[in-house]
Design an enzyme around this catalytic site. Structure first.
Site, PDB file in Angstrom:
ATOM      1  N   SER A 162      -5.718  13.239 -49.198  1.00 45.95           N
ATOM      2  CA  SER A 162      -6.936  12.441 -49.265  1.00 45.95           C
ATOM      3  C   SER A 162      -6.712  11.244 -50.172  1.00 45.95           C
ATOM      4  CB  SER A 162      -8.083  13.303 -49.815  1.00 45.95           C
ATOM      5  OG  SER A 162      -9.165  12.506 -50.223  1.00 45.95           O
ATOM      6  N   THR A 214     -14.043  37.110 -31.676  1.00 42.85           N
ATOM      7  CA  THR A 214     -14.896  36.798 -30.530  1.00 42.85           C
ATOM      8  C   THR A 214     -16.193  36.220 -31.100  1.00 42.85           C
ATOM      9  OG1 THR A 214     -15.951  38.992 -30.477  1.00 42.85           O
ATOM     10  CG2 THR A 214     -13.942  38.704 -29.165  1.00 42.85           C
ATOM     11  N   HIS A 215     -16.792  35.288 -30.400  1.00 45.07           N
ATOM     12  CA  HIS A 215     -18.004  34.623 -30.876  1.00 45.07           C
ATOM     13  C   HIS A 215     -17.793  33.988 -32.245  1.00 45.07           C
ATOM     14  CE1 HIS A 215     -20.183  36.592 -27.589  1.00 45.07           C
ATOM     15  NE2 HIS A 215     -19.565  37.699 -27.942  1.00 45.07           N
ATOM     16  N   ASN A 231      -4.690  18.023 -45.503  1.00 43.24           N
ATOM     17  CA  ASN A 231      -5.419  17.988 -44.243  1.00 43.24           C
ATOM     18  C   ASN A 231      -4.483  18.199 -43.051  1.00 43.24           C
ATOM     19  OD1 ASN A 231      -7.764  17.254 -45.720  1.00 43.24           O
ATOM     20  ND2 ASN A 231      -7.101  15.115 -45.694  1.00 43.24           N
ATOM     21  N   GLN A 275      -6.367   0.374  -7.990  1.00 42.36           N
ATOM     22  CA  GLN A 275      -5.447  -0.242  -8.936  1.00 42.36           C
ATOM     23  C   GLN A 275      -5.722   0.215 -10.364  1.00 42.36           C
ATOM     24  OE1 GLN A 275      -4.596  -4.523  -8.344  1.00 42.36           O
ATOM     25  NE2 GLN A 275      -5.215  -4.794 -10.480  1.00 42.36           N
ATOM     26  N   ASN A 277       0.819  -1.210   0.000  1.00 41.96           N
ATOM     27  CA  ASN A 277       0.000   0.000   0.000  1.00 41.96           C
ATOM     28  C   ASN A 277       0.855   1.263   0.000  1.00 41.96           C
ATOM     29  OD1 ASN A 277      -2.020  -1.856   0.152  1.00 41.96           O
ATOM     30  ND2 ASN A 277      -2.703  -1.314   2.219  1.00 41.96           N
ATOM     31  N   TYR A 305      -6.577   1.217   1.664  1.00 43.91           N
ATOM     32  CA  TYR A 305      -6.439   0.776   0.274  1.00 43.91           C
ATOM     33  C   TYR A 305      -7.576  -0.142  -0.142  1.00 43.91           C
ATOM     34  CZ  TYR A 305      -4.509  -0.917  -4.062  1.00 43.91           C
ATOM     35  OH  TYR A 305      -4.332  -1.216  -5.390  1.00 43.91           O
TER      36      TYR A 305
END
Length: 513
Positions: free
Chosen positions: A279, A157-158, A287, A324, A112, A319
């Site tokens: 692709s 922003t937004h 990509n 675990q 432990n 424990y």
């Protein structure tokens, strides 16, 4: 009777299915260095305190040093039938020396406190590596050329264009964010840097342990005093997981901008070919897969935090085997976070921004309208709310004509009609994206001078964190080398007290927490 090290009261062994369900050897491989280092420190303490005979301690240390050398060569392998790293190493010592001698190694210790000590030692290494990886990425972001101070991007922003910013401003913003991740990692390091060794199962022991000695040999800053807390605590794991999750989220935000801005509709940035793929069907595609994967993998670091919080919330002190299950998820979060940091550092070096495109978008998206409102306040003495209304009326009128702020002739006519005339030449200067960018001279603003000032502050912080990183690495390396040296000297016949006094003379004292 079972031959398991814990099997004295058992009449039969666990089934293969139970062994497979409970074993952790595949996960524990990362902890071999910590378990061996801890074993050596513990046996040194047992010999120093005369809890076990000196010759027995020397024999165990000799066996452990052989295992350490085997591990250093990459040859030490864990056997699944021995359940975990702790029983593996103990069994190896017993097979080498016999149970009458090797069986002394686990005196005054439990799995432990052992597992918690190993996990903390491993996490210290992880946090050091994560700090180093963040600092490497931050250095790339801060090492931009002077041209980036005037390379224009739309700030958003937004998810809509807001005001012009520069590439240098964008890079320093992400560097600033990552430096908070560094501070979080250092804080998590501090909470992990507490030794639970000597707490035993949960209640301590009747043996006269020297917990400060083992803590110093293992390079810990402090001893976690309370035995029950020491063996029960998993909040240091949750804090580490939180640091990885927040760091992964911050990287994901940068990734999102790279993915979005590299699309044709924005065309603000391009990643180097080495960090993109094509692709299988569309030959024109490029990509930004590294950035895309970073967004997705942020979910794995966040998921680990949720798993650990859920795992621990229903467990009483002491424990339980639920705990675990912490490491498989945490290991995955660590690997995900560190690999993302490393690949992002390479990607950041090759980012190519299109300032001309950025300037065009700022014109077309009315990004400098705020500067006209500010002009009315500063030069015409108009209250900001009224200036905001006038400028908004201008934007609305231009939109109805299908024009933008770039059409300064139309803008001057509209403002005259609104009763607030501004000469076209003045309007053209006010509304130019570069004018706006250079005029934001307030601390932390977009002007080159302000960005340079922030960059200097961030570089100073990087230097401080780098100094901490170097000190911490030296401290851990010194503790390990001093522990191994002491073990070798004692194996060669040195006196426990004299050798350990010399070994710890250069190590910092520990506190209690």
């Amino acid at each position: 009777m079972t031959e398991k090290l814990w099997g004295g009261r058992f009449d039969e062994d666990i089934t293969p299915d139970v062994l497979d369900y409970t074993l952790t050897t595949d996960v524990d491989v990362r902890l071999i260095f910590a378990d061996l280092w801890q074993d050596i420190a513990h046996v040194l303490m047992l010999g120093r305190q005369e809890i076990i005979p000196g010759e027995t301690a020397r024999a165990v240390l000799r066996s452990l040093l052989r295992l350490w050398e085997e591990h250093e060569r990459g040859e030490l392998k864990l056997r699944p039938e021995l359940e975990d790293v702790h029983f593996n190493i103990e069994q190896m010592v017993i097979e080498d020396l016999g149970r009458e001698t090797g069986g002394h190694m686990h005196t005054a210790r439990s799995r432990n406190d052992q597992v918690s000590t190993d996990a903390r030692m491993y996490l210290r290494r992880v946090h050091v590596n994560a700090v180093a990886a963040n600092l490497a990425l931050i250095d790339v972001l801060l090492s931009f050329p002077e041209d980036d101070l005037l390379a224009i991007l739309p700030g958003y922003t937004h998810s809509q264009a807001a005001q012009p910013v520069s590439v240098g401003f964008w890079k320093t913003a992400h560097a600033s964010m990552l430096l908070r991740d560094v501070r979080r990692l250092r804080g998590a390091f501090d909470r992990a840097d507490e030794s639970p060794l000597g707490a035993c199962a949960l209640a301590g022991t009747s043996f006269p342990l020297d917990r400060e000695l083992t803590a110093r040999l293992l390079g810990f800053r402090s001893v976690l005093s309370h035995a029950l807390d020491a063996t029960s605590a998993r909040d240091y794991l949750m804090e580490s997981a939180a640091a990885f999750a927040i760091g992964g989220s911050n990287l994901s935000r940068m990734a999102e901008e790279i993915v979005m801005w590299s699309g044709h509709e924005y065309s603000l940035v391009e990643v180097s070919d080495a960090y993109a793929t094509g692709s299988s069907i569309m030959p024109q595609k490029k990509n930004p897969v590294v950035a895309e994967l970073a967004r997705g993998r942020a979910g794995r670091t966040a998921g680990t935090l949720v798993q650990l919080l859920t795992m621990a919330k229903g467990i009483t002190l002491g424990y339980s085997c639920d705990l675990q299950d912490d490491k498989p998820y945490l290991w995955d979060a660590i690997d995900t976070y560190l690999s993302t940091l490393r690949v992002f550092t390479g990607q950041a070096k090759g980012l190519r921004f299109d300032s001309k495109r950025g300037e065009d978008l700022c014109w077309d998206n009315f990004s400098t309208a705020t500067e006209l409102a500010n002009h009315f306040v500063a030069e015409h003495g108009i209250a900001f709310r009224e200036a905001h209304h006038i400028t908004g009326s201008l934007v609305g009128a231009l939109l109805k004509r299908g024009a933008t702020l770039r059409d300064t002739k139309a803008g001057a006519e509209i403002l005259t009609g609104l009763g607030h005339p501004v000469a076209e030449s003045v309007l053209a200067h006010i509304l130019a994206p570069r004018t706006a960018l250079t005029s934001y001279t307030s601390p932390g603003g977009t002007s080159p001078h302000s960005v340079e000032a922030v960059r200097a502050e961030l570089r100073e912080a990087v230097e401080d964190h780098t100094a901490w990183l170097d000190r911490t690495r030296r401290g851990l390396d010194s503790a390990l080398s001093d522990t191994l040296r002491a073990a070798r000297e004692i194996v060669d016949g040195g006196d426990f007290a004299e050798v350990l006094e010399r070994a710890t003379a250069g190590l910092p004292p520990v506190t209690r927490s």
